[in-house]
Enzyme design. Structure first.
Site, PDB file in Angstrom:
ATOM      1  N   HIS A  17       0.988  -1.217   0.205  1.00  0.00           N
ATOM      2  CA  HIS A  17      -0.322   0.353  -0.221  1.00  0.00           C
ATOM      3  C   HIS A  17       0.706   1.131   0.004  1.00  0.00           C
ATOM      4  O   HIS A  17       2.240   0.923  -0.063  1.00  0.00           O
ATOM      5  CB  HIS A  17      -0.847   0.044   1.235  1.00  0.00           C
ATOM      6  CG  HIS A  17      -0.651  -0.415   2.518  1.00  0.00           C
ATOM      7  ND1 HIS A  17       0.120   0.950   2.926  1.00  0.00           N
ATOM      8  CD2 HIS A  17      -0.599  -0.754   3.343  1.00  0.00           C
ATOM      9  CE1 HIS A  17       0.660   0.841   4.385  1.00  0.00           C
ATOM     10  NE2 HIS A  17       0.553  -0.670   4.584  1.00  0.00           N
ATOM     11  N   HIS A  20       4.220   1.763   2.147  1.00  0.00           N
ATOM     12  CA  HIS A  20       5.420   1.231   1.610  1.00  0.00           C
ATOM     13  C   HIS A  20       5.805   1.539   0.559  1.00  0.00           C
ATOM     14  O   HIS A  20       6.898   1.852  -0.277  1.00  0.00           O
ATOM     15  CB  HIS A  20       5.355  -0.943   1.266  1.00  0.00           C
ATOM     16  CG  HIS A  20       4.493  -1.037   2.626  1.00  0.00           C
ATOM     17  ND1 HIS A  20       2.822  -2.299   2.123  1.00  0.00           N
ATOM     18  CD2 HIS A  20       4.986  -1.547   3.546  1.00  0.00           C
ATOM     19  CE1 HIS A  20       2.622  -2.986   3.380  1.00  0.00           C
ATOM     20  NE2 HIS A  20       4.093  -2.349   3.888  1.00  0.00           N
ATOM     21  N   CYS A 125       1.553  -9.600  20.254  1.00  0.00           N
ATOM     22  CA  CYS A 125       0.397  -9.344  19.417  1.00  0.00           C
ATOM     23  C   CYS A 125       1.016 -10.172  18.442  1.00  0.00           C
ATOM     24  O   CYS A 125       2.373  -9.850  17.787  1.00  0.00           O
ATOM     25  CB  CYS A 125       0.770  -7.507  18.792  1.00  0.00           C
ATOM     26  SG  CYS A 125      -0.602  -7.635  17.203  1.00  0.00           S
ATOM     27  N   CYS A 128       2.058  -7.920  15.315  1.00  0.00           N
ATOM     28  CA  CYS A 128       3.789  -6.782  15.991  1.00  0.00           C
ATOM     29  C   CYS A 128       4.367  -8.330  15.434  1.00  0.00           C
ATOM     30  O   CYS A 128       5.640  -7.816  15.007  1.00  0.00           O
ATOM     31  CB  CYS A 128       3.351  -6.193  16.444  1.00  0.00           C
ATOM     32  SG  CYS A 128       2.407  -5.055  16.889  1.00  0.00           S
ATOM     33  N   CYS A 143      -3.380  -4.117  21.412  1.00  0.00           N
ATOM     34  CA  CYS A 143      -2.185  -4.040  20.704  1.00  0.00           C
ATOM     35  C   CYS A 143      -2.828  -2.601  20.553  1.00  0.00           C
ATOM     36  O   CYS A 143      -3.588  -1.608  19.578  1.00  0.00           O
ATOM     37  CB  CYS A 143      -2.290  -4.747  19.503  1.00  0.00           C
ATOM     38  SG  CYS A 143      -0.626  -3.419  18.278  1.00  0.00           S
ATOM     39  N   HIS A 146      -2.994  -2.318  16.456  1.00  0.00           N
ATOM     40  CA  HIS A 146      -3.279  -3.264  15.852  1.00  0.00           C
ATOM     41  C   HIS A 146      -4.868  -2.993  16.229  1.00  0.00           C
ATOM     42  O   HIS A 146      -5.846  -4.280  15.519  1.00  0.00           O
ATOM     43  CB  HIS A 146      -3.246  -4.349  15.375  1.00  0.00           C
ATOM     44  CG  HIS A 146      -1.396  -4.592  14.239  1.00  0.00           C
ATOM     45  ND1 HIS A 146      -0.900  -4.542  14.661  1.00  0.00           N
ATOM     46  CD2 HIS A 146      -1.559  -4.170  13.070  1.00  0.00           C
ATOM     47  CE1 HIS A 146       0.352  -4.627  13.928  1.00  0.00           C
ATOM     48  NE2 HIS A 146      -0.228  -4.236  13.007  1.00  0.00           N
ATOM     49  N   LYS A 295      -3.010   5.934  11.265  1.00  0.00           N
ATOM     50  CA  LYS A 295      -1.777   5.173  10.866  1.00  0.00           C
ATOM     51  C   LYS A 295      -2.481   4.587   9.826  1.00  0.00           C
ATOM     52  O   LYS A 295      -3.012   3.372  10.144  1.00  0.00           O
ATOM     53  CB  LYS A 295      -0.764   4.164  11.771  1.00  0.00           C
ATOM     54  CG  LYS A 295       0.640   3.878  10.741  1.00  0.00           C
ATOM     55  CD  LYS A 295       1.021   2.735  11.284  1.00  0.00           C
ATOM     56  CE  LYS A 295       2.432   1.870  10.940  1.00  0.00           C
ATOM     57  NZ  LYS A 295       2.095   0.370  11.440  1.00  0.00           N
ATOM     58  N   LYS A 298      -2.402  -2.766   6.440  1.00  0.00           N
ATOM     59  CA  LYS A 298      -2.942  -3.515   6.165  1.00  0.00           C
ATOM     60  C   LYS A 298      -3.969  -3.568   7.105  1.00  0.00           C
ATOM     61  O   LYS A 298      -5.346  -3.598   6.613  1.00  0.00           O
ATOM     62  CB  LYS A 298      -2.138  -4.476   5.644  1.00  0.00           C
ATOM     63  CG  LYS A 298      -0.906  -4.109   4.254  1.00  0.00           C
ATOM     64  CD  LYS A 298      -0.297  -5.088   4.464  1.00  0.00           C
ATOM     65  CE  LYS A 298       0.855  -5.465   5.771  1.00  0.00           C
ATOM     66  NZ  LYS A 298       2.042  -5.499   5.061  1.00  0.00           N
TER      67      LYS A 298
HETATM   68  O1  ME8 Z   1       6.970  -3.708   9.462  1.00  0.00           O
HETATM   69  N1  ME8 Z   1       2.991   5.598   6.331  1.00  0.00           N
HETATM   70  O2  ME8 Z   1       7.352  -4.253   7.350  1.00  0.00           O
HETATM   71  P1  ME8 Z   1       6.026  -3.388   7.289  1.00  0.00           P
HETATM   72  C1  ME8 Z   1       4.692   5.404   6.249  1.00  0.00           C
HETATM   73  N2  ME8 Z   1       8.529  -6.234   8.383  1.00  0.00           N
HETATM   74  N3  ME8 Z   1       4.869   4.178   6.277  1.00  0.00           N
HETATM   75  C2  ME8 Z   1       4.364   3.021   6.415  1.00  0.00           C
HETATM   76  C3  ME8 Z   1       3.089   3.348   6.826  1.00  0.00           C
HETATM   77  C4  ME8 Z   1       2.663   4.542   6.775  1.00  0.00           C
HETATM   78  N4  ME8 Z   1       0.990   4.287   7.270  1.00  0.00           N
HETATM   79  N5  ME8 Z   1       2.411   1.770   6.755  1.00  0.00           N
HETATM   80  C5  ME8 Z   1       3.643   0.949   6.299  1.00  0.00           C
HETATM   81  C6  ME8 Z   1       7.841  -4.895   8.479  1.00  0.00           C
HETATM   82  N6  ME8 Z   1       4.707   2.139   5.921  1.00  0.00           N
HETATM   83  C7  ME8 Z   1       8.697  -5.692   9.002  1.00  0.00           C
HETATM   84  C8  ME8 Z   1      10.396  -4.786   8.730  1.00  0.00           C
HETATM   85  S1  ME8 Z   1      12.866  -5.114   8.274  1.00  0.00           S
HETATM   86  C9  ME8 Z   1      14.143  -5.944   8.853  1.00  0.00           C
HETATM   87  C10 ME8 Z   1      12.038  -5.541   9.018  1.00  0.00           C
HETATM   88  C11 ME8 Z   1       6.426   1.785   5.472  1.00  0.00           C
HETATM   89  O3  ME8 Z   1       5.169  -4.389   5.887  1.00  0.00           O
HETATM   90  C12 ME8 Z   1       7.100   2.080   6.789  1.00  0.00           C
HETATM   91  O4  ME8 Z   1       8.354   2.384   6.439  1.00  0.00           O
HETATM   92  O5  ME8 Z   1       4.756  -3.710   8.244  1.00  0.00           O
HETATM   93  C13 ME8 Z   1       7.407   0.721   8.071  1.00  0.00           C
HETATM   94  O6  ME8 Z   1       8.493   0.739   8.828  1.00  0.00           O
HETATM   95  C14 ME8 Z   1       7.022  -0.249   6.753  1.00  0.00           C
HETATM   96  O7  ME8 Z   1       6.327   0.079   5.689  1.00  0.00           O
HETATM   97  C15 ME8 Z   1       6.824  -1.466   7.616  1.00  0.00           C
HETATM   98  O8  ME8 Z   1       6.394  -2.652   7.022  1.00  0.00           O
END
Ligand code: ME8
Length: 509
Positions: A17, A20, A125, A128, A143, A146, A295, A298
């Site tokens: 989304h 990301h 959670c 998370c 959480c 979430h 925030k 997904k």
């Molecule tokens: O946390 N605003 O993956 P994830 C800004 N797999 N950035 C956002 C966002 C939002 N609303 N939503 C997501 C994970 N992001 C782990 C990470 S790294 C070794 C492992 C971005 O799919 C932002 O960069 O939940 C956030 O830190 C990341 O997506 C979390 O992606």
């Protein structure tokens, strides 16, 4: 000089989304900027495919986790060219080469004496994939991210001796004040460390979807340790037959959002210390993109689809909007209405019109030729030191401020057109030299902003520089000065205004 830039690796429990896309765009803007500085850049992104969130999502769909991972990794991967992202590699944590390297590094951590066996009990959670400290739990045992009920988990684990790194981490933060930026996040990480570090589970007993622990096959590594190591493992196999580790490690810039600060700013350096691996240089932390004040994620279901925006307005417009609207490092609201306003007032009017007007005037008043000679010192003064300031902002994770510096010059050029009114000069033969100087100054000014805007607006900047006959992208040549442009070629509108009006309903679904 090299620059190794990373995004988080995203969970494959659902499709990508805008959140990301935001981090990936920011990382790409940085990668392009550092390439413009003549640095050898390695830009890594990818997917985090193990752990409970992915296993749970797959089971809910009645498929195997690997199948879900394959399906969604492909979606994350295919988004990259749409965003204009120029990553050098895409890592997937189910790649056996990553898995083998994780086993190797964590085996070393154990050999170094930082792993022991124990039992963990706490509030967990599953979304998370994280145990929550008591002071972070919302009323009703929920959480805070979430809003789902936490579960009480107890299991045999191998632990990572995080507490052994208390002093070394404090010292790291004292010695390297730019380890985490912005400052608020640095302070947050440091106060977490100062509050006293406790050991954390390194493995999961109940879970099978993960990298197997080599010394105990009934355990898999806790997904965060597997995931964090991607930044390091990728270099060993990203190029077939080559190991890039000695070229690019340590990483220069890890880009993340504040949700995963603790993992990157505390666990990650401790883990690297435990494995005798050099620490990264900087962790750049941005805020959340908010939709309706929450925030965007997904699991909450209020997702604005980047693909829809790109199809309608192009990747440049999305890149520009996100970095302009939301001060990089802070939270910010995004909406289709604000997007459209910026598109029209800034991209179409400020920059698009400036480009069309300048090129049209050079074409009309001097047959497309730009005569040799000096530039208008007034304008040159307003551009002095611009490149340096832009670079300094980039070095401090201030991507929005860098863009603002450039945009002030875009606006300055528009005012310059109004002040000097070339159409009036063109009516007076005695003003020919002045007309030539004004047009030359405008064309060169436009070239300068185009070069500096390239990381944000790669397609538009390249089109503009091609029309100015000066395709060089190096920041070293971006200072405003004469002699780069000899002639211009006509250009189609950079940001056409007649794009289909955005529809809040559609963009929000
Ligand atoms: O946390 N605003 O993956 P994830 C800004 N797999 N950035 C956002 C966002 C939002 N609303 N939503 C997501 C994970 N992001 C782990 C990470 S790294 C070794 C492992 C971005 O799919 C932002 O960069 O939940 C956030 O830190 C990341 O997506 C979390 O992606």
């Amino acid at each position: 000089m090299t620059a190794y830039i990373t995004t988080p690796i995203y969970y494959v429990n659902a499709a990508p989304h805008l959140g990301h896309a935001y981090t990936t765009i920011a990382a790409d803007v940085m990668a392009r900027h550092h390439r413009q500085r003549g640095e050898e850049v390695f830009f890594l992104t990818g997917t985090d495919e193990h752990g409970e969130p992915v296993a749970d999502a797959a089971h809910a769909l009645g498929i195997e986790p690997q199948e879900l991972a394959d399906r969604n990794a492909a979606r994350f991967q295919s988004l990259l060219p749409l965003l204009g992202a120029t990553n050098d590699f895409f890592i997937r944590t189910t790649d056996p080469r990553h898995e083998a390297r994780v086993q190797e590094v964590l085996g070393q951590v154990r050999e170094n004496g930082f792993v022991y066996q124990g039992t963990y009990e706490g509030w967990y959670c599953p979304r998370c994939a994280d145990f929550k400290p008591e002071n972070e739990i919302d009323p009703g045992n929920l959480c805070p991210i979430h809003h789902i009920e936490l579960t009480r988990e107890q299991e045999d684990s191998y632990f990572f001796k995080l507490s052994a790194f208390q002093e070394r981490l404090e010292r790291l933060y004292e010695e390297r004040e730019d380890f985490v930026a912005p400052r608020t996040r640095y302070n947050e990480a440091l106060s977490f460390i100062r509050s006293g570090l406790r050991d954390v589970p390194l493995t999961r007993h109940k879970l099978t979807w993960g990298v197997q622990v080599p010394w105990d096959h009934e355990h898999v590594f806790y997904v965060w340790f597997d995931a964090l190591l991607n930044y390091y493992t990728a270099l060993s196999f990203a190029r077939p037959g080559e190991d890039l580790t000695s070229t690019f490690w340590p990483a220069d810039y890890h880009l993340i959002a504040k949700d995963i600060l603790r993992f990157h700013a505390v666990y990650w350096p401790a883990l690297l210390m435990a494995a005798d691996i050099e620490l990264p240089e900087h962790i750049f932390v941005h805020g959340y993109l908010l939709m309706e004040g929450e925030k965007m994620s997904k699991s909450l279901g209020n997702v604005l689809d980047p693909v829809t925006v790109i199809e309608r307005f192009g990747a440049d417009a999305l890149r520009f909007y996100l970095l302009r609207e939301v001060p990089f490092g802070q939270d910010g609201t995004v909406s289709t209405l604000a997007f459209q306003t910026r598109y029209e007032t800034e991209l179409a009017n400020d920059l698009g019109n400036l480009a069309s007007r300048t090129i049209a005037m050079v074409t009309r008043y001097s047959d497309g030729a730009v005569a040799d000679g000096p530039l208008d010192p007034t304008l040159a003064g307003d551009f002095a030191g611009l490149t340096e300031r832009v670079c300094t902002h980039f070095d401090r994770a201030e991507l929005t401020m860098a863009l603002e510096e450039i945009w002030q010059r875009v606006r300055r050029l528009n005012r310059y057109v109004e002040e000097r009114a070339p159409w009036r000069l063109a009516r007076d033969d005695e003003q020919l030299e002045e007309l030539e100087r004004v047009l030359r100054t405008l064309a060169e000014g436009l070239r300068t902003v185009a070069v500096l805007l390239w990381p944000y607006l790669p397609t538009a900047a390249e089109r503009l520089l091609a029309a100015l006959g000066s395709p060089d992208l190096a920041v070293a040549g971006a200072e405003l000065g004469p002699g780069h442009i000899n002639a211009v070629r006509p250009i189609e509108a950079l940001f056409p205004k007649d794009t289909e009006p955005a529809d809040d309903e559609r963009a929000d679904d």
